[in-house]
Design a protein around this motif. Structure first.
Motif, PDB file in Angstrom:
ATOM      1  N   GLU A  87      -8.768  -3.935  -4.387  1.00 26.16           N
ATOM      2  CA  GLU A  87      -8.945  -4.714  -3.164  1.00 26.16           C
ATOM      3  C   GLU A  87      -8.802  -3.851  -1.918  1.00 26.16           C
ATOM      4  OE1 GLU A  87      -7.138  -8.825  -1.227  1.00 26.16           O
ATOM      5  OE2 GLU A  87      -6.166  -7.889  -2.950  1.00 26.16           O
ATOM      6  N   ASN A  88      -7.776  -2.998  -1.903  1.00 22.78           N
ATOM      7  CA  ASN A  88      -7.506  -2.186  -0.726  1.00 22.78           C
ATOM      8  C   ASN A  88      -8.207  -0.841  -0.875  1.00 22.78           C
ATOM      9  OD1 ASN A  88      -6.439  -1.425   1.701  1.00 22.78           O
ATOM     10  ND2 ASN A  88      -4.426  -0.902   0.900  1.00 22.78           N
ATOM     11  N   SER A 131      -7.795 -10.364   3.506  1.00 24.16           N
ATOM     12  CA  SER A 131      -8.076  -9.047   2.933  1.00 24.16           C
ATOM     13  C   SER A 131      -8.976  -8.226   3.846  1.00 24.16           C
ATOM     14  CB  SER A 131      -8.731  -9.205   1.561  1.00 24.16           C
ATOM     15  OG  SER A 131      -7.836  -9.813   0.645  1.00 24.16           O
ATOM     16  N   GLN A 134      -6.830  -6.845   6.484  1.00 26.89           N
ATOM     17  CA  GLN A 134      -6.030  -5.734   5.968  1.00 26.89           C
ATOM     18  C   GLN A 134      -6.860  -4.456   5.875  1.00 26.89           C
ATOM     19  OE1 GLN A 134      -4.155  -6.575   2.218  1.00 26.89           O
ATOM     20  NE2 GLN A 134      -3.312  -4.524   1.991  1.00 26.89           N
TER      21      GLN A 134
END
Length: 220
Positions: A87-88, A131, A134
């Motif tokens: 995800e990151n 997300s 982020q």
């Protein structure tokens, strides 16, 4: 009419899993598959899918370059949903900057996969807004890059359009924005359309990325 999807991933098992999940839905149809981004453009032109579910990391042409190529060369391009393991991931943010409409984790539950495809196809809200914030906080320029700042200034958003863009960045749908501002949904759609036109964004995901990149909205 069902939402048509093209699957692009170098792992056959991932494609098979996504196909099984999506084809179990009466309103979604998988119309084709590809094992690399280099094969996407001819398939998109032939099959005309509504959504391309595209792996971000592939050996010959990755999802970032494939996204750029599709948006640059295909008239009326499909929505692009980046599929990723992490995800990151800076690759995900670069794909969003390149024009992808959202991203999906490979470990997502079947219901989340189906929801992501439907939401991206509809285009009325932002997929995984927390997300995206982020990613923008980690990989974007916190001060806003000069080109994005200049583009935002040229857009000359009205006060209401600026308010709508901020709410879009928080992930609110048109109906939720309408309720927050105490206006009709059609009014919100008009404001969203104006924001997209002024920013030169093809959808709300790209408008939100532009808001983060310019420093108009703080990602934190």
């Amino acid at each position: 009419m069902p939402v048509t999807v093209l699957l692009v991933d170098d792992e056959a098992l991932v494609r098979a899993g996504l196909r099984a999940v999506l084809e179990a839905q009466p309103d979604i149809e998988v119309v084709g598959e590809a094992a690399d981004g280099a094969a996407v453009i001819p398939l998109v032109r032939r099959l005309r899918p509504d959504v391309v579910a595209m792996d971000v990391r592939m050996p010959l042409m990755d999802g970032i370059e494939a996204t750029r190529a599709v948006l640059r060369t295909v008239a009326d391009p499909p929505k692009i949903l980046v599929v990723t393991t992490f995800e990151n991931d800076e690759y995900v943010y670069e794909a969003l900057r390149a024009g992808a409409d959202g991203f999906l984790l490979k470990r997502a539950r079947p219901a989340e996969i189906v929801h992501a495809v439907r939401l991206v196809a509809e285009g009325e809200s932002l997929l995984f807004p927390a997300s995206v914030r982020q990613l923008a906080a980690e990989y974007g320029d916190s001060a806003g890059n000069p080109a994005a700042r200049a583009a935002m200034e040229r857009a000359s958003l009205t006060e209401r359009e600026a308010e709508v863009l901020r709410l879009m960045a928080r992930g609110l749908s048109n109906a939720e924005i309408a309720a927050r501002l105490i206006v009709g949904t059609e009014t919100v759609k008009s404001h969203v359309s104006a924001v997209l036109t002024k920013l030169g964004s093809r959808d709300r995901t790209q408008a939100v990325i532009a808001a983060y990149e310019s420093g108009f909205v703080a990602p934190g």
